[in-house]
Motif scaffolding. Structure first.
Motif, PDB file in Angstrom:
ATOM      1  N   MET A   1      78.079 -32.018 -35.200  1.00 37.14           N
ATOM      2  CA  MET A   1      78.015 -33.050 -34.152  1.00 37.14           C
ATOM      3  C   MET A   1      77.133 -34.211 -34.582  1.00 37.14           C
ATOM      4  N   LYS A   2      77.314 -35.341 -33.927  1.00 42.53           N
ATOM      5  CA  LYS A   2      76.464 -36.492 -34.208  1.00 42.53           C
ATOM      6  C   LYS A   2      75.511 -36.692 -33.040  1.00 42.53           C
ATOM      7  N   PRO A   3      74.357 -37.297 -33.321  1.00 41.09           N
ATOM      8  CA  PRO A   3      73.415 -37.525 -32.212  1.00 41.09           C
ATOM      9  C   PRO A   3      73.934 -38.573 -31.246  1.00 41.09           C
ATOM     10  N   PRO A   4      73.456 -38.539 -29.989  1.00 43.01           N
ATOM     11  CA  PRO A   4      73.776 -39.635 -29.074  1.00 43.01           C
ATOM     12  C   PRO A   4      73.149 -40.931 -29.590  1.00 43.01           C
ATOM     13  N   ARG A   5      73.572 -42.076 -29.061  1.00 41.91           N
ATOM     14  CA  ARG A   5      73.035 -43.358 -29.507  1.00 41.91           C
ATOM     15  C   ARG A   5      71.553 -43.454 -29.186  1.00 41.91           C
ATOM     16  N   PHE A   6      70.820 -44.095 -30.102  1.00 37.45           N
ATOM     17  CA  PHE A   6      69.399 -44.349 -29.843  1.00 37.45           C
ATOM     18  C   PHE A   6      69.017 -45.666 -30.519  1.00 37.45           C
ATOM     19  N   ALA A   7      67.980 -46.294 -29.979  1.00 37.79           N
ATOM     20  CA  ALA A   7      67.417 -47.476 -30.652  1.00 37.79           C
ATOM     21  C   ALA A   7      66.555 -46.972 -31.812  1.00 37.79           C
ATOM     22  N   TYR A   8      66.405 -47.801 -32.840  1.00 39.38           N
ATOM     23  CA  TYR A   8      65.651 -47.367 -34.014  1.00 39.38           C
ATOM     24  C   TYR A   8      64.573 -48.392 -34.344  1.00 39.38           C
ATOM     25  N   HIS A   9      63.355 -47.911 -34.533  1.00 43.43           N
ATOM     26  CA  HIS A   9      62.240 -48.789 -34.909  1.00 43.43           C
ATOM     27  C   HIS A   9      61.524 -48.191 -36.115  1.00 43.43           C
ATOM     28  N   ALA A  10      61.112 -49.043 -37.035  1.00 43.10           N
ATOM     29  CA  ALA A  10      60.358 -48.566 -38.205  1.00 43.10           C
ATOM     30  C   ALA A  10      59.065 -49.372 -38.313  1.00 43.10           C
ATOM     31  N   PRO A  11      58.059 -49.017 -37.521  1.00 42.84           N
ATOM     32  CA  PRO A  11      56.810 -49.782 -37.524  1.00 42.84           C
ATOM     33  C   PRO A  11      56.079 -49.634 -38.861  1.00 42.84           C
ATOM     34  N   LEU A  30      59.079 -39.609 -32.189  1.00 45.05           N
ATOM     35  CA  LEU A  30      58.635 -39.989 -33.532  1.00 45.05           C
ATOM     36  C   LEU A  30      59.487 -39.262 -34.560  1.00 45.05           C
ATOM     37  N   LEU A  31      59.853 -39.963 -35.615  1.00 47.92           N
ATOM     38  CA  LEU A  31      60.601 -39.351 -36.718  1.00 47.92           C
ATOM     39  C   LEU A  31      59.676 -39.270 -37.929  1.00 47.92           C
ATOM     40  N   ALA A  32      59.424 -38.045 -38.402  1.00 46.86           N
ATOM     41  CA  ALA A  32      58.612 -37.862 -39.629  1.00 46.86           C
ATOM     42  C   ALA A  32      59.576 -37.476 -40.751  1.00 46.86           C
ATOM     43  N   GLY A  33      59.581 -36.206 -41.165  1.00 45.70           N
ATOM     44  CA  GLY A  33      60.513 -35.785 -42.224  1.00 45.70           C
ATOM     45  C   GLY A  33      61.922 -35.535 -41.708  1.00 45.70           C
ATOM     46  N   GLY A  34      62.055 -35.394 -40.384  1.00 46.36           N
ATOM     47  CA  GLY A  34      63.365 -35.194 -39.769  1.00 46.36           C
ATOM     48  C   GLY A  34      63.938 -33.790 -39.936  1.00 46.36           C
ATOM     49  N   GLN A  35      63.189 -32.870 -40.527  1.00 44.28           N
ATOM     50  CA  GLN A  35      63.743 -31.551 -40.854  1.00 44.28           C
ATOM     51  C   GLN A  35      63.889 -30.652 -39.624  1.00 44.28           C
ATOM     52  N   SER A  36      63.167 -30.952 -38.579  1.00 46.19           N
ATOM     53  CA  SER A  36      63.362 -30.241 -37.309  1.00 46.19           C
ATOM     54  C   SER A  36      64.020 -31.153 -36.284  1.00 46.19           C
ATOM     55  N   LEU A  37      63.619 -32.418 -36.273  1.00 47.54           N
ATOM     56  CA  LEU A  37      64.128 -33.336 -35.242  1.00 47.54           C
ATOM     57  C   LEU A  37      65.612 -33.656 -35.428  1.00 47.54           C
ATOM     58  N   VAL A  38      66.037 -33.909 -36.663  1.00 43.94           N
ATOM     59  CA  VAL A  38      67.437 -34.330 -36.853  1.00 43.94           C
ATOM     60  C   VAL A  38      68.423 -33.229 -36.424  1.00 43.94           C
ATOM     61  N   PRO A  39      68.190 -31.945 -36.769  1.00 41.55           N
ATOM     62  CA  PRO A  39      69.096 -30.917 -36.217  1.00 41.55           C
ATOM     63  C   PRO A  39      69.105 -30.904 -34.685  1.00 41.55           C
ATOM     64  N   LEU A  40      67.927 -31.114 -34.079  1.00 40.15           N
ATOM     65  CA  LEU A  40      67.884 -31.137 -32.600  1.00 40.15           C
ATOM     66  C   LEU A  40      68.700 -32.302 -32.054  1.00 40.15           C
ATOM     67  N   LEU A  41      68.650 -33.446 -32.744  1.00 35.90           N
ATOM     68  CA  LEU A  41      69.449 -34.607 -32.313  1.00 35.90           C
ATOM     69  C   LEU A  41      70.934 -34.306 -32.490  1.00 35.90           C
ATOM     70  N   ASN A  42      71.270 -33.739 -33.655  1.00 37.19           N
ATOM     71  CA  ASN A  42      72.684 -33.489 -33.939  1.00 37.19           C
ATOM     72  C   ASN A  42      73.302 -32.478 -32.966  1.00 37.19           C
ATOM     73  N   PHE A  43      72.497 -31.499 -32.551  1.00 35.60           N
ATOM     74  CA  PHE A  43      72.993 -30.539 -31.554  1.00 35.60           C
ATOM     75  C   PHE A  43      72.851 -31.088 -30.129  1.00 35.60           C
ATOM     76  N   ARG A  44      72.338 -32.285 -30.020  1.00 37.15           N
ATOM     77  CA  ARG A  44      72.126 -32.956 -28.729  1.00 37.15           C
ATOM     78  C   ARG A  44      71.179 -32.173 -27.816  1.00 37.15           C
ATOM     79  N   LEU A  45      70.277 -31.421 -28.456  1.00 35.22           N
ATOM     80  CA  LEU A  45      69.237 -30.740 -27.688  1.00 35.22           C
ATOM     81  C   LEU A  45      68.105 -31.706 -27.376  1.00 35.22           C
ATOM     82  N   SER A  46      68.033 -32.785 -28.125  1.00 29.59           N
ATOM     83  CA  SER A  46      67.069 -33.850 -27.869  1.00 29.59           C
ATOM     84  C   SER A  46      67.862 -35.157 -27.780  1.00 29.59           C
TER      85      SER A  46
END
Ligand SMILES: Cc1cc2nc3c(=O)[nH]c(=O)nc-3n(C[C@H](O)[C@H](O)[C@H](O)COP(=O)(O)OP(=O)(O)OC[C@H]3O[C@@H](n4cnc5c(N)ncnc54)[C@H](O)[C@@H]3O)c2cc1C
Length: 296
Positions: A1-11, A30-46
């Motif tokens: 699956m793909k994540p839902p739409r989000f705005a992206y900022h790179a301060p 916050l996005l750091a290494g993405g190794q936990s967050l990106v799967p959560l986004l892809n499964f739309r759990l976040s």
């Protein structure tokens, strides 16, 4: 699956990142290494409204000696920690634990700050932070505050960080010279999260046979458990085989592990006993001989 739409900022700075978190009022991640967050986004759990990418904040990646402490920036990659000469010399328990985090590609992207902020109860870094009495430094719109492991980890995947706060630094007391250490864990396959993990540090206290010990678990409850009553057995009775077995049995009584598809609570409790004894024996075997033996 793909994540839902989000705005992206790179301060480019921590202040900018904090301002962005404030602007989204709890709806940004916050996005750091993405190794936990990106799967959560892809499964739309976040489903955050925005991602605030920390990867361009170079000032958050460092390992520094600061007297009796080692300071590690939140965006320091796990791979950097694994190969850091400072970590090898002054925090070898952290170095050993890092080799057990996932696989090479995960450690190449994953960060120490991301792992602690994610607060997976089975992760190695929360157990090391707990065993070594480490602290994290957190920055938000109200300024900076420092949290001990006991205050940081609140429950399963839950920390005391507010939605507009960012973990900026990890501070760990350097391990004493000659400390024995071990991180023992059992996982189904190499690189999997631990079913149970045990972090151990042992230090001899003079030539009297006395010792100081630090013990903490991963996977034995919603947050890492510091096994203080087991440490006290070793501090009182020394590092004999009987004391190790007594401390390991006490460790199993101190945890309240969950049952899930990976293991029953009873199995995890027994594993806590077995791995505590195994880690203690390995740590103690690596200790230099007591002073009185060296003098002879
Ligand atoms: C196949 C696989 C196996 C793995 N095995 C293990 C393992 O055995 N042991 C283990 O410990 N981990 C394991 N991991 C997870 C890995 O260690 C991750 O790197 C870690 O959990 C999260 O770090 P990250 O930098 O990737 O953070 P991200 O995934 O980017 O972020 C994780 C969470 O933390 C938040 N966050 C990130 N940085 C900060 C910050 N500075 N301040 C506040 N919040 C922040 C994010 O918003 C997000 O909610 C595994 C991952 C995978 C995919």
């Amino acid at each position: 699956m793909k994540p839902p739409r989000f705005a992206y900022h790179a301060p480019g700075s921590v202040d900018e990142a904090v301002a962005l978190l404030g602007r989204y009022g709890g709806e940004a991640k916050l996005l750091a290494g993405g190794q936990s967050l990106v799967p959560l986004l892809n499964f739309r759990l976040s489903r955050p409204a925005a991602l605030v990418d920390l990867n361009r904040i170079a000032a958050l990646a460092y390992v520094r000696e600061d007297g009796a402490h080692i300071r590690i920036g939140a965006m320091t990659r796990q791979r950097t920690i694994e190969f850091s000469p400072t970590v090898r010399r002054r925090l070898p328990l952290l170095g050993e634990a890092t080799t057990l985090v996932g696989h090479l590609p995960i450690r190449t992207r994953g960060t120490i700050g991301g792992s602690l902020a994610h607060a997976d109860p089975s992760a190695e870094y929360p157990a090391v932070l707990t065993a070594l009495d480490g602290q994290v430094v957190v920055r938000g719109p109200r300024g900076e505050r420092t949290l001990t492991a006991g205050r940081l980890f609140q429950g399963y995947l839950t920390t005391a960080l507010a939605a507009d706060e960012l973990l900026v630094e990890v501070r760990l007391p350097a391990m004493p010279d000659g400390a024995g250490f071990a991180f023992e864990e059992l996982s189904r396959r190499h690189g999997d999260f631990a079913i149970i993990g045990v972090a151990v540090m042992v230090v001899r206290a003079g030539g009297s046979g006395r010792a100081a010990a630090r013990l903490a678990t991963a996977g034995a409850g919603p947050v890492p458990v510091r096994l203080r009553a087991a440490e006290e057995i070793l501090e009182r009775d020394g590092l004999s085989d009987a004391a190790i077995d007594a401390a390991a049995s006490r460790a199993a009584e101190l945890v309240d592990p969950p049952s899930d598809i990976h293991a029953s609570a009873a199995y995890r409790r027994n594993l806590t006993r077995v791995l505590t004894a195994r880690a203690l024996r390995r740590a103690i075997n690596a200790l230099p001989p007591p002073e009185r033996d060296r003098a002879e």
